[in-house]
Design a protein around this motif. Structure first.
Motif, short mmCIF file in Angstrom:
data_model
loop_
_atom_site.label_atom_id
_atom_site.label_comp_id
_atom_site.label_asym_id
_atom_site.label_seq_id
_atom_site.Cartn_x
_atom_site.Cartn_y
_atom_site.Cartn_z
N MET A 1 0.96 -0.88 0.28
CA MET A 1 0.34 -0.04 -0.08
C MET A 1 1.00 1.35 -0.24
SD MET A 1 -3.16 1.33 0.09
CE MET A 1 -3.93 2.96 0.46
N TYR A 2 0.63 1.61 -0.54
CA TYR A 2 1.47 3.58 -0.90
C TYR A 2 0.56 3.95 -0.48
CZ TYR A 2 3.09 0.98 -5.40
OH TYR A 2 4.63 0.02 -6.32
N ASP A 3 1.50 5.77 0.31
CA ASP A 3 1.08 6.58 1.26
C ASP A 3 0.42 7.42 0.02
OD1 ASP A 3 1.70 5.43 3.91
OD2 ASP A 3 3.46 5.78 3.54
N TYR A 4 1.14 7.27 -0.96
CA TYR A 4 1.55 8.28 -2.03
C TYR A 4 1.25 8.37 -3.42
CZ TYR A 4 3.73 10.90 2.22
OH TYR A 4 4.02 11.48 3.17
N ASP A 5 0.06 9.05 -4.14
CA ASP A 5 -0.34 8.47 -5.57
C ASP A 5 1.13 9.08 -6.15
OD1 ASP A 5 -2.52 7.18 -5.57
OD2 ASP A 5 -3.57 9.72 -4.97
N LEU A 6 1.73 10.57 -5.71
CA LEU A 6 2.73 10.91 -6.98
C LEU A 6 3.75 11.85 -5.01
CD1 LEU A 6 3.41 12.15 -8.69
CD2 LEU A 6 2.52 14.25 -8.89
N LEU A 7 5.39 11.68 -5.82
CA LEU A 7 5.67 12.75 -4.96
C LEU A 7 6.58 13.47 -5.73
CD1 LEU A 7 7.75 12.83 -2.70
CD2 LEU A 7 8.79 10.93 -3.56
N VAL A 8 6.75 13.99 -5.53
CA VAL A 8 7.35 15.45 -6.80
C VAL A 8 8.52 15.72 -5.37
CG1 VAL A 8 7.51 17.66 -7.39
CG2 VAL A 8 5.57 16.32 -7.52
N VAL A 9 9.32 15.07 -6.73
CA VAL A 9 11.19 16.09 -6.25
C VAL A 9 11.49 17.25 -6.59
CG1 VAL A 9 13.49 15.52 -6.14
CG2 VAL A 9 11.53 13.62 -5.24
N GLY A 10 11.64 17.97 -6.13
CA GLY A 10 11.80 19.62 -6.78
C GLY A 10 11.90 20.53 -6.71
N SER A 11 12.20 21.60 -7.47
CA SER A 11 12.38 23.06 -7.05
C SER A 11 10.93 24.29 -5.68
CB SER A 11 12.35 24.76 -8.07
OG SER A 11 11.28 24.38 -9.26
N ALA A 12 11.18 24.39 -4.83
CA ALA A 12 9.66 25.78 -4.20
C ALA A 12 10.44 27.18 -4.67
CB ALA A 12 9.43 25.75 -3.00
N ALA A 131 5.41 5.87 -2.66
CA ALA A 131 4.76 6.81 -3.91
C ALA A 131 4.78 5.54 -5.51
CB ALA A 131 5.65 8.07 -4.36
N ARG A 132 3.38 5.98 -5.51
CA ARG A 132 3.77 5.03 -6.68
C ARG A 132 4.70 5.06 -7.61
NH1 ARG A 132 -0.98 2.04 -6.70
NH2 ARG A 132 -2.68 2.24 -5.60
N VAL A 133 4.15 6.96 -8.23
CA VAL A 133 4.83 7.69 -8.81
C VAL A 133 5.78 8.72 -8.70
CG1 VAL A 133 4.65 8.91 -11.09
CG2 VAL A 133 3.07 7.55 -10.40
N THR A 261 2.32 17.80 -16.60
CA THR A 261 2.99 16.96 -16.13
C THR A 261 2.29 16.50 -14.75
OG1 THR A 261 4.67 18.16 -17.39
CG2 THR A 261 5.34 16.19 -15.89
N ALA A 262 1.80 16.96 -13.78
CA ALA A 262 1.22 16.62 -12.72
C ALA A 262 0.28 15.82 -12.52
CB ALA A 262 1.22 18.00 -11.82
N ALA A 263 -0.58 16.56 -13.83
CA ALA A 263 -2.00 15.76 -14.21
C ALA A 263 -1.25 14.13 -14.48
CB ALA A 263 -2.89 16.03 -14.62
N LEU A 264 -0.60 14.28 -15.64
CA LEU A 264 0.01 13.21 -15.99
C LEU A 264 0.76 12.03 -15.53
CD1 LEU A 264 0.71 12.01 -18.89
CD2 LEU A 264 3.16 13.13 -18.79
N ALA A 265 1.41 12.30 -14.50
CA ALA A 265 2.36 11.79 -13.17
C ALA A 265 1.17 11.31 -12.83
CB ALA A 265 3.08 12.07 -12.81
N TRP A 266 0.29 11.66 -12.42
CA TRP A 266 -1.29 11.55 -11.75
C TRP A 266 -1.52 9.78 -12.12
CZ3 TRP A 266 -6.18 13.32 -10.87
CH2 TRP A 266 -7.49 12.32 -10.23
N ARG A 267 -2.16 10.30 -13.41
CA ARG A 267 -2.98 9.16 -14.18
C ARG A 267 -2.50 8.13 -14.94
NH1 ARG A 267 -7.17 9.39 -11.42
NH2 ARG A 267 -7.90 7.98 -12.97
N LEU A 268 -1.31 7.96 -14.68
CA LEU A 268 -0.27 6.54 -15.25
C LEU A 268 -0.17 6.26 -13.67
CD1 LEU A 268 2.13 8.57 -17.34
CD2 LEU A 268 0.59 7.37 -17.78
N GLY A 269 -0.14 6.50 -12.84
CA GLY A 269 -0.07 5.98 -11.48
C GLY A 269 -1.41 5.26 -11.35
#
Length: 309
Positions: A1-12, A131-133, A261-269
């Protein structure tokens, strides 16, 4: 079981935005409108966009111990992003200086600040494995992105938007599923010495389908080329397919690629095939350009459904 659908590694970043009648040329000064400060950065943008759509989302990033850093944390939390992996210190929060013209097109200069201090040591396998993705961009050090790839658990999908574009090592390209690029990023990754069919060095050939095939040949498992109002192209071993967009009146394109990109990654996951996920992402990107700003422009799933109706 994943805690997250998406983990983003990047800038803020804090986005400092000024509207202009036209963007300045070299050596030119133009007068603009009032300065607006918005939470931004490609990593934070992706995380907020995915969370707004309903994805369980976390962000691994670094901000400064300053007002801009607090602005970003507040924005992330209000959108529902898990900020446990948002680190503090090392430098002031990154800043993006953005000019937007009346057509909605923008030009951006980024001062990385704390983003440049997100190092390989900050990449923790237990966070990636939750995370899944995992999605990344290039507003953080390339060595950190490579460390993410090396630490990816088996079965976790990796999505990369190489922005700002630069040459990528083979190990990073091989992990991309997909590599997501716009026209400018495609041209940079393919190099400036393509002949365009003329026999003379010059621009990369102007056919986006050719870009997609050439990029796939560099090693990624799949490629998505975004084409703005024209939608996108997806490319994998089965070939190149066109994905339409939705016609909208663009107000501000800032951050629209991050929403895509966020929507794409989420839906792929979630298990969708690449063309289906890209079609949904194109609708999300279209919705985002109808409002000003980056994070504040991102739609909910209900707003995307209404746009498509």
């Amino acid at each position: 079981m994943y805690d997250y659908d998406l983990l983003v590694v990047g800038s803020a970043n804090a986005d400092l935005v000024v509207g202009v009648e036209r963007r300045p040329g070299a050596g030119e000064t133009v007068l603009g409108g009032d300065l607006a400060v918005h939470p931004g950065g490609k990593g934070a943008n992706q995380a907020v966009a995915a969370a707004r759509l309903g994805a369980r989302t976390a962000l691994l990033a670094r901000v400064g111990d300053d007002g801009h850093g607090r602005l970003l944390r507040d924005s992330l939390r209000s959108a529902g992003v898990d900020t446990a992996a948002v680190l503090t210190g090392g430098a002031p929060t990154g800043v993006a200086l953005i000019t937007v013209d009346p057509s909605g097109d923008n030009s951006i200069v980024v001062s990385p600040g704390a983003n440049a201090r997100l190092t390989e040591d900050d990449v923790r396998a237990e966070v990636l494995g939750a995370a899944r993705v995992v999605s990344a961009q290039l507003e953080i050090p390339p060595a950190t992105v490579a460390a993410v790839v090396r630490a990816l658990p088996e079965g976790t999908r990796f999505v990369l938007n190489p922005s700002p574009p630069r040459p990528l090592p083979g190990e990073v390209l091989a992990a991309c599923d997909p590599l997501v690029v716009n026209e400018h990023e495609a041209r940079v990754l393919l190099g400036d010495e393509e002949t365009g069919g003329t026999g003379e060095p010059g621009e990369v050939p102007a056919d986006p389908a050719d870009w997609a095939r050439r990029l796939l040949a560099l090693g990624p498992r799949s490629v998505v080329v975004t084409l703005g109002a024209e939608g996108a192209l997806v490319c994998d071993a089965s070939g190149v397919r066109a994905v339409p967009s939705v016609a909208v009146a663009a107000v501000d394109t800032t951050g629209a690629g991050d929403a895509f990109t966020a929507a794409l990654a989420w839906r792929l996951g979630a298990g969708e095939e690449l063309p289906v996920a890209a079609a949904y992402a194109a609708r999300v990107g279209a919705a985002a350009v109808t409002r000003r700003g980056a994070q504040e422009s991102y739609p909910t799933a209900a707003e995307v459904a209404a746009l498509d109706a």
